[in-house]
Design an enzyme around this catalytic site. Sequence first.
Site, PDB file in Angstrom:
ATOM      1  N   ILE A  70     -41.576   4.110   3.495  1.00 29.32           N
ATOM      2  CA  ILE A  70     -41.603   2.724   3.967  1.00 29.32           C
ATOM      3  C   ILE A  70     -40.504   2.422   4.973  1.00 29.32           C
ATOM      4  O   ILE A  70     -40.508   1.359   5.587  1.00 29.32           O
ATOM      5  CB  ILE A  70     -41.507   1.710   2.803  1.00 29.32           C
ATOM      6  CG1 ILE A  70     -40.251   1.963   1.968  1.00 29.32           C
ATOM      7  CG2 ILE A  70     -42.758   1.763   1.942  1.00 29.32           C
ATOM      8  CD1 ILE A  70     -40.008   0.905   0.905  1.00 29.32           C
ATOM      9  N   GLY A  71     -39.556   3.324   5.152  1.00 28.84           N
ATOM     10  CA  GLY A  71     -38.507   3.023   6.119  1.00 28.84           C
ATOM     11  C   GLY A  71     -37.595   4.198   6.370  1.00 28.84           C
ATOM     12  O   GLY A  71     -37.498   5.111   5.557  1.00 28.84           O
ATOM     13  N   SER A  72     -36.939   4.164   7.508  1.00 30.18           N
ATOM     14  CA  SER A  72     -35.964   5.194   7.838  1.00 30.18           C
ATOM     15  C   SER A  72     -34.878   4.587   8.699  1.00 30.18           C
ATOM     16  O   SER A  72     -35.084   3.580   9.375  1.00 30.18           O
ATOM     17  CB  SER A  72     -36.625   6.359   8.579  1.00 30.18           C
ATOM     18  OG  SER A  72     -37.058   5.955   9.861  1.00 30.18           O
ATOM     19  N   GLY A  73     -33.719   5.201   8.663  1.00 31.10           N
ATOM     20  CA  GLY A  73     -32.601   4.745   9.464  1.00 31.10           C
ATOM     21  C   GLY A  73     -31.613   5.871   9.619  1.00 31.10           C
ATOM     22  O   GLY A  73     -31.856   6.996   9.184  1.00 31.10           O
ATOM     23  N   ALA A  74     -30.470   5.558  10.246  1.00 29.55           N
ATOM     24  CA  ALA A  74     -29.478   6.587  10.521  1.00 29.55           C
ATOM     25  C   ALA A  74     -28.900   7.178   9.247  1.00 29.55           C
ATOM     26  O   ALA A  74     -28.445   8.315   9.245  1.00 29.55           O
ATOM     27  CB  ALA A  74     -28.358   6.006  11.381  1.00 29.55           C
ATOM     28  N   GLN A  75     -28.905   6.410   8.157  1.00 31.19           N
ATOM     29  CA  GLN A  75     -28.260   6.881   6.936  1.00 31.19           C
ATOM     30  C   GLN A  75     -29.225   7.251   5.827  1.00 31.19           C
ATOM     31  O   GLN A  75     -28.787   7.663   4.760  1.00 31.19           O
ATOM     32  CB  GLN A  75     -27.278   5.825   6.417  1.00 31.19           C
ATOM     33  CG  GLN A  75     -25.953   5.848   7.169  1.00 31.19           C
ATOM     34  CD  GLN A  75     -24.889   5.104   6.409  1.00 31.19           C
ATOM     35  OE1 GLN A  75     -25.009   3.915   6.154  1.00 31.19           O
ATOM     36  NE2 GLN A  75     -23.842   5.802   6.031  1.00 31.19           N
ATOM     37  N   GLY A  76     -30.515   7.103   6.029  1.00 28.65           N
ATOM     38  CA  GLY A  76     -31.405   7.477   4.947  1.00 28.65           C
ATOM     39  C   GLY A  76     -32.863   7.210   5.220  1.00 28.65           C
ATOM     40  O   GLY A  76     -33.222   6.528   6.175  1.00 28.65           O
ATOM     41  N   ILE A  77     -33.687   7.783   4.362  1.00 33.70           N
ATOM     42  CA  ILE A  77     -35.131   7.559   4.367  1.00 33.70           C
ATOM     43  C   ILE A  77     -35.481   6.899   3.044  1.00 33.70           C
ATOM     44  O   ILE A  77     -34.938   7.259   1.997  1.00 33.70           O
ATOM     45  CB  ILE A  77     -35.886   8.888   4.521  1.00 33.70           C
ATOM     46  CG1 ILE A  77     -35.511   9.558   5.848  1.00 33.70           C
ATOM     47  CG2 ILE A  77     -37.397   8.675   4.450  1.00 33.70           C
ATOM     48  CD1 ILE A  77     -36.077  10.944   6.005  1.00 33.70           C
ATOM     49  N   ASP A 189     -21.871  -5.871   7.476  1.00 31.15           N
ATOM     50  CA  ASP A 189     -23.072  -5.421   8.195  1.00 31.15           C
ATOM     51  C   ASP A 189     -24.260  -6.319   7.878  1.00 31.15           C
ATOM     52  O   ASP A 189     -25.389  -5.850   7.737  1.00 31.15           O
ATOM     53  CB  ASP A 189     -23.385  -3.969   7.833  1.00 31.15           C
ATOM     54  CG  ASP A 189     -24.374  -3.323   8.803  1.00 31.15           C
ATOM     55  OD1 ASP A 189     -24.432  -3.777   9.962  1.00 31.15           O
ATOM     56  OD2 ASP A 189     -25.080  -2.385   8.406  1.00 31.15           O
TER      57      ASP A 189
END
EC number: 2.7.11.24
Length: 464
Positions: A70-77, A189
């Site tokens: 459902i999501g991904s980013g620089a620090q995790g999936i 953040d």
Amino acid sequence: MSLHFLYYCSEPTLDVKIAFCQGFDKHVDVSSVVKHYNMSKSKVDNQFYSVEVGDSTFTVLKRYQNLKPIGSGAQGIVCAAYDAVLDRNVAIKKLSRPFQNQTHAKRAYRELVLMKCVNHKNIISLLNVFTPQKTLEEFQDVYLVMELMDANLCQVIQMELDHERMSYLLYQMLCGIKHLHSAGIIHRDLKPSNIVVKSDCTLKILDFGLARTAGTSFMMTPYVVTRYYRAPEVILGMGYKENVDIWSVGCIMGEMVRHKILFPGRDYIDQWNKVIEQLGTPCPEFMKKLQPTVRNYVENRPKYAGLTFPKLFPDSLFPADSEHNKLKASQARDLLSKMLVIDPAKRISVDDALQHPYINVWYDPAEVEAPPPQIYDKQLDEREHTIEEWKELIYKEVMNSEEKTKNGVVKGQPSPSGAAVNSSESLPPSSSVNDISSMSTDQTLASDTDSSLEASAGPLGCCR
């Protein structure tokens, strides 16, 4: 977009089908990933199994089934999953390369420690922590199991919110922030993609990889919040306190009203210009607080008178005044004028914001005055270690959590009945979770939020 207002235990609701039909701001294409979604035939052991999720492999406890990205980013999936033990849907975040460097390792440790400490209805709950590796030498993966929500605030911002919904969402943000501040934790953040909601208007704050305890003796870092939501004291390389988070809330609130970002700067200089063009050049008293090189640059910029808040946020941008709670555009605008203050010494505090007429209609002492979290690592932000030392610290935290876990929930966290997703809403193992619109762990790019970039010379150092 006009939505019917519903009352649910005297609280607003959101139409999830209308509000959350879009994906979140940084998403994984589920349809394309699911085609390559296959269980590994080789099990790690009798407790775990492996699933290919895009370019990553999730090796998870057997209790977690039906993983869907459902999501991904620089620090995790992040994957949605069904927890067969708790009979509920959850979100599983796999930290990306937590031991790639010291910065990644420190962020992973900080996020894990803080998530284990906080316990508030408006902060995402950590339900479980695990690793498939059995020894420190093998240790490389960290999985965080959290509550699953319906969407992040990015989608809600695009809705035509009435005053009840807007003020209730802001109230919950402030409750969560107060809980963090009561323990000296500054989130640093806050942004729409780090705030998640459910269709009943429940709101929770995510992502503590950049949060830090206040009062650290180290120079505070400027690259900590997505640029658009950075407070002036961060842009200008000043020291900052808890109400740096209040500026971010003001930016989010303003975005709810305008349906667009308030200060969309291309870089630090442009960001500062966007702020003063709308709010005006700050007074000489504020300028005296700046480092000499930064002050010289700021004082030599064109002077702006700024716009009044009725011009920045005219009545036409607001919904009709509320008859039920007597909420008005004038109250919302007044709150914005107290949050979006360049000088942090004159900016409203979280306590005063919670008492503001636009917010205090929801005031509940049990939510506002919840016991503060107990941070057991008092040197959380002063710590400096090698990658191997961080790895050992994180491994001990994970092992400690596994020992303390009963029935899959980390001790001290809310029980399933008190979580955001009721067990009655959970899907059976054979059901699909594709209708869960999103839970964002969208991390900003390193160029925007890399906390390894210290403020040794001030962020506007390029202006010298």
